[in-house]
Design a protein around this motif. Structure first.
Motif, PDB file in Angstrom:
ATOM      1  N   ILE A   1      56.919 -38.408  35.679  1.00 15.34           N
ATOM      2  CA  ILE A   1      57.338 -38.685  34.299  1.00 15.34           C
ATOM      3  C   ILE A   1      58.455 -37.746  33.858  1.00 15.34           C
ATOM      4  O   ILE A   1      59.442 -38.177  33.247  1.00 15.34           O
ATOM      5  CB  ILE A   1      56.122 -38.586  33.358  1.00 15.34           C
ATOM      6  N   THR A   2      58.326 -36.460  34.152  1.00 14.24           N
ATOM      7  CA  THR A   2      59.362 -35.523  33.727  1.00 14.24           C
ATOM      8  C   THR A   2      60.648 -35.707  34.526  1.00 14.24           C
ATOM      9  O   THR A   2      61.706 -35.230  34.109  1.00 14.24           O
ATOM     10  CB  THR A   2      58.878 -34.065  33.866  1.00 14.24           C
ATOM     11  N   GLY A   3      60.558 -36.402  35.656  1.00 18.74           N
ATOM     12  CA  GLY A   3      61.752 -36.666  36.450  1.00 18.74           C
ATOM     13  C   GLY A   3      62.680 -37.691  35.826  1.00 18.74           C
ATOM     14  O   GLY A   3      63.837 -37.840  36.242  1.00 18.74           O
ATOM     15  N   LYS A   4      62.200 -38.402  34.837  1.00 14.72           N
ATOM     16  CA  LYS A   4      63.039 -39.389  34.168  1.00 14.72           C
ATOM     17  C   LYS A   4      64.031 -38.692  33.241  1.00 14.72           C
ATOM     18  O   LYS A   4      63.683 -37.765  32.521  1.00 14.72           O
ATOM     19  CB  LYS A   4      62.181 -40.358  33.347  1.00 14.72           C
ATOM     20  N   LYS A   5      65.257 -39.141  33.270  1.00 11.54           N
ATOM     21  CA  LYS A   5      66.278 -38.563  32.401  1.00 11.54           C
ATOM     22  C   LYS A   5      66.252 -39.296  31.062  1.00 11.54           C
ATOM     23  O   LYS A   5      66.498 -40.505  30.987  1.00 11.54           O
ATOM     24  CB  LYS A   5      67.662 -38.701  33.052  1.00 11.54           C
ATOM     25  N   LEU A   6      65.944 -38.548  30.002  1.00 16.23           N
ATOM     26  CA  LEU A   6      65.888 -39.133  28.671  1.00 16.23           C
ATOM     27  C   LEU A   6      67.111 -38.707  27.873  1.00 16.23           C
ATOM     28  O   LEU A   6      67.429 -37.524  27.789  1.00 16.23           O
ATOM     29  CB  LEU A   6      64.614 -38.688  27.944  1.00 16.23           C
ATOM     30  N   THR A   7      67.820 -39.659  27.319  1.00 15.41           N
ATOM     31  CA  THR A   7      68.970 -39.365  26.469  1.00 15.41           C
ATOM     32  C   THR A   7      68.706 -39.916  25.079  1.00 15.41           C
ATOM     33  O   THR A   7      67.963 -40.876  24.903  1.00 15.41           O
ATOM     34  CB  THR A   7      70.253 -40.004  27.036  1.00 15.41           C
ATOM     35  N   MET A   8      69.325 -39.294  24.111  1.00 15.71           N
ATOM     36  CA  MET A   8      69.139 -39.726  22.734  1.00 15.71           C
ATOM     37  C   MET A   8      69.814 -41.072  22.516  1.00 15.71           C
ATOM     38  O   MET A   8      70.946 -41.296  22.954  1.00 15.71           O
ATOM     39  CB  MET A   8      69.727 -38.689  21.777  1.00 15.71           C
ATOM     40  N   SER A   9      69.129 -41.986  21.859  1.00 12.18           N
ATOM     41  CA  SER A   9      69.717 -43.287  21.529  1.00 12.18           C
ATOM     42  C   SER A   9      70.360 -43.206  20.155  1.00 12.18           C
ATOM     43  O   SER A   9      70.075 -42.310  19.356  1.00 12.18           O
ATOM     44  CB  SER A   9      68.642 -44.374  21.530  1.00 12.18           C
TER      45      SER A   9
END
Length: 733
Positions: free
Chosen positions: A674-682
């Protein structure tokens, strides 16, 4: 199994065993318990504690109120629904076994005799549920009329004597008879064929209403929308879970607003039982084949329904469903053949007990029919010894009534939260001598070496979501009001030994209705009728959407750097806006605040219960433990305000439970994925942060700073900066 002193203390607290000196018992004692070797009764108790770590344990006072009838033969829920019998559109939200079918009979008979309604059509999801609407001599219990359905008009049993079931619906409408029962499918086809106009001046009662969806592809939902638009029928909708596993809305907001709602909570129902006092809900993770570990959670001394996994699921052994049933029987003991009268399998356990097992998985027509007939035998309904274990695949869920069930054991995650609610409902019937009930979900641990590890992680998250939802469903209802100089106590609420304190942190509880009253500083009040209804009746539906939001639960559980307000304000705010776009900004914020307050109050009470064994009675949590937990949390804080509640991660307690239920290695694997996913602000999140930044400026006289020490202020500043960059880039073309 770990046997550290800390772990043993946890076991003592869960099992209620009096161990004055745990160290003296030593590891050997617990090895005996784990292996299940004969010995003192305490061994069996410790073994029970090892079998499943409950994610929630809810306790009730068993005051008997929900089972008592008034002079018309109505129980509490039925009386409450009957008071609203004059409404054209009525939605009854009430748990399994609370008497919804009979409540509908009372209402339908009044509409037929006093309100000008010509016909009553009862619509059920499957044929077996049609039996709930068989003839009832209601006058024998004090009511004005009896409930009668002519055999030819119960299309769940009758083949249809007028050219098939669909044509029989039209024949019924043209007859002199008043009541008809049919399946959702028959009703849909009839509306398709004859149009909504034919049903004018009828009552349409839809059982298990959660099968309806506002999605245009849902035919029953589409037809109901047409009926509401034409406005020439009465509709009574009944459900024990007004939400869907696919997170679709049941009704459009416009249609939903036309319904008067009658709510009877799980807490009221279970607290008002005569016998059942405790309900445990938990999940148990295993590796390898579930057959090898089912004995860890299967106690054949308890009346049990086992739901095996679908043959195409990840949990299936791939050896075929009948083979899996045989292997489960082998775990129970030695198979001795089948009873010639009932078709039940006879199994003798290692301690020489004889078990009668109903196999509903074997779909051989003769065998299947014999077992079903034996289970439905009305002469055996009150015979606890009629059957011991039921094994099912797609059956024994919705509408299945076996009051003696003490354990609903489900292998593999069920894709629908509604299905889980229905399965749990099988174990929440009240029966003499049945004081404790449990639901256990046996789930395969994610294995990083497998190709479908992502699916396994998703199943884990869904199991946690189901647990969080059930915690909310099973606890008392919350009423939140703003804390201000005009605040006052609510009538009928007990505010503790010191009573209501003006300006203090007040927690009132009404034992009769199973409701809290809590004052929160800075709480936004709903203004519109719809927003007030949502805050009063539909908070669980909002929380359901929140815990089903994959991003929320992933980050809430496994992102160490998450700022709680990103979940409580941004993610929950988005869910409320998407779900209720017709509400203005103020009402959307009111709904958001009420929903997150309800969820976090439940989580804080659970934390108190887990951390304070002194809140137990004889080793088990007392019926007032949850109430104590809420009261202790509210009164312990200096000043309860909405900002404080927003700063609580609503998933933190779920992680604490998960860390006990799963091995450390598997937990790390899930976290890595889960933490491997790159999350960017929308852009949408940035706009929401910017809106929060405006509120911040109004309160503090300045905009949030990118260099602020407070992480939430910094996050709002990042949202403003993101929008500024977007605007600049757009200006450059």
């Amino acid at each position: 199994m770990p046997t550290s002193k800390k772990r043993l203390i946890e076991i003592r607290q869960m099992s209620g065993i009096d161990m004055s000196d745990i160290d003296e018992l030593g590891d050997e004692f617990f090895k005996r318990a784990i292996l299940g070797k004969p010995g003192e009764d305490v061994v069996a108790s410790v073994k029970d504690a090892f079998r499943a770590i409950p994610s929630v344990s809810v306790n009730y006072s068993s005051n008997g109120k929900s089972t008592k009838a008034n002079e018309l033969g109505m129980r509490v829920m039925q009386e409450r629904a009957y008071e609203k019998r004059g409404e054209q559109y009525l939605l009854i939200k009430s748990p399994p076994a609370s008497g919804k079918s009979r409540a509908l009979m009372f209402i339908a008979l009044d509409k037929l005799n006093n309100q000008g309604i010509k016909k009553a059509i009862i619509v059920v999801p499957e044929k077996s549920i049609g039996a709930s609407f068989n003839n009832e001599p209601l006058t024998e219990y004090g009511f004005y009329w009896d409930w009668v359905v002519q055999p030819k008009w119960n299309l769940c049993n009758s083949p249809g004597e007028d050219g098939g079931k669909v044509n029989s619906v039209k024949a019924f409408l043209e007859s002199y008879d008043k009541t008809l029962v049919c399946t959702h499918a028959t009703f849909r086809f009839a509306v398709d064929k004859f149009g909504v106009e034919l049903f004018d001046d009828c009552l349409i009662a839809v059982d298990e209403f959660h099968h309806v969806s506002a999605n245009p592809d849902n035919k029953l939902g589409l037809h109901l929308g047409e009926f509401i638009k034409r406005d020439r029928v009465h509709i009574v909708a009944m459900t024990g879970s007004y939400f869907r596993g696919d997170a679709e809305a049941v009704l459009s907001p416009q249609d939903e607003g036309k319904f008067e709602t009658v709510t009877y909570t799980y807490y009221e129902q279970l607290n008002g039982y005569e016998y059942l006092k405790t309900l445990d809900l938990g999940y148990y993770f295993y590796s390898g084949s579930y057959i090898d570990e089912i004995s860890e959670v299967l106690d054949t001394r308890l009346k049990t329904i086992i739901h095996i996994p679908n043959v195409n699921s990840r949990e299936s052994t791939q050896r075929g469903k009948t083979t899996e049933v045989s292997e489960i029987l082998g775990v129970m003991g030695e198979w001795k053949g089948k009873d010639p009268l009932t078709g039940f399998d006879i199994v003798v356990t290692a301690d020489n007990r004889t078990l009668k097992v109903a196999d509903l998985v074997d779909d051989g027509p003769d065998r299947h029919a014999k077992v079903l007939t034996a289970l439905k035998d009305p002469t055996q309904k009150n015979n606890r010894d009629h059957v011991d274990v039921i094994i099912a695949l797609g059956m024994a869920k919705e509408g299945f009534d076996w009051i003696w069930c003490e354990h609903a054991l489900t292998i593999g995650y069920r894709s629908s939260l509604t299905e889980i609610i229905q399965i749990i409902g099988r174990a929440t019937r009240d029966a003499k001598g049945k004081t404790h009930s449990r639901f256990t979900n046996l789930i395969a641990e994610p294995d990083a070496s497998q190709d479908k590890v992502t699916d396994a992680v998703n199943d884990t998250l869904k199991a946690i979501a189901a647990s969080l939802l059930m915690e909310q469903v099973l606890t008392p209802k919350f009423n939140f009001t703003p804390k201000n100089p005009q605040a006052a106590p609510m009538e009928g609420f007990d505010y503790g030994e010191n009573g209501y304190q003006p300006g203090g942190n007040n927690v009132g509880f009404n034992e009769n209705t199973g409701q809290f009253h809590i004052e929160i500083k800075g709480l936004v009040e709903p203004k519109s009728k719809d927003a007030k209804r949502i805050c009063q009746e539909d908070l669980n539906e909002v929380i359901t959407a929140f815990v089903q939001d994959k991003t929320s639960i992933e980050r809430g559980l496994f992102d160490d750097e998450i700022i709680p307000e990103e979940l409580t304000q941004i993610r929950m705010g988005k869910i409320v806006r998407d779900r209720y776009p017709e509400l203005d900004d103020g009402d959307q914020e009111a709904v958001r605040q009420h929903a997150i307050a309800a969820m976090n109050m439940t989580q804080q009470a659970k934390q108190f219960i887990n951390e304070h064994p002194d809140a137990t009675e004889n080793g088990r949590l007392g019926s007032t433990a949850f109430i104590q937990g809420v009261r202790r949390y509210v009164t312990d804080v200096t000043d309860l305000d909405i900002d404080l509640i927003d700063r609580i991660n609503p998933f933190s307690e779920a992680y604490a439970i998960l860390s006990k239920a799963m091995t450390e290695e598997s937990l790390k694997q899930v976290q890595a994925i889960i933490t491997g996913k790159k999350l960017t602000m929308s852009a949408e999140e940035a706009r929401d942060l910017a809106r929060r930044a405006v509120t911040f400026k109004n309160e503090h006289g300045r905009l949030p700073s990118l260099t602020a020490a407070d992480p939430w202020e910094k996050k709002m500043a990042e949202g403003v900066a993101y929008l500024a960059r977007m605007k600049a880039e757009a200006g450059r073309g």
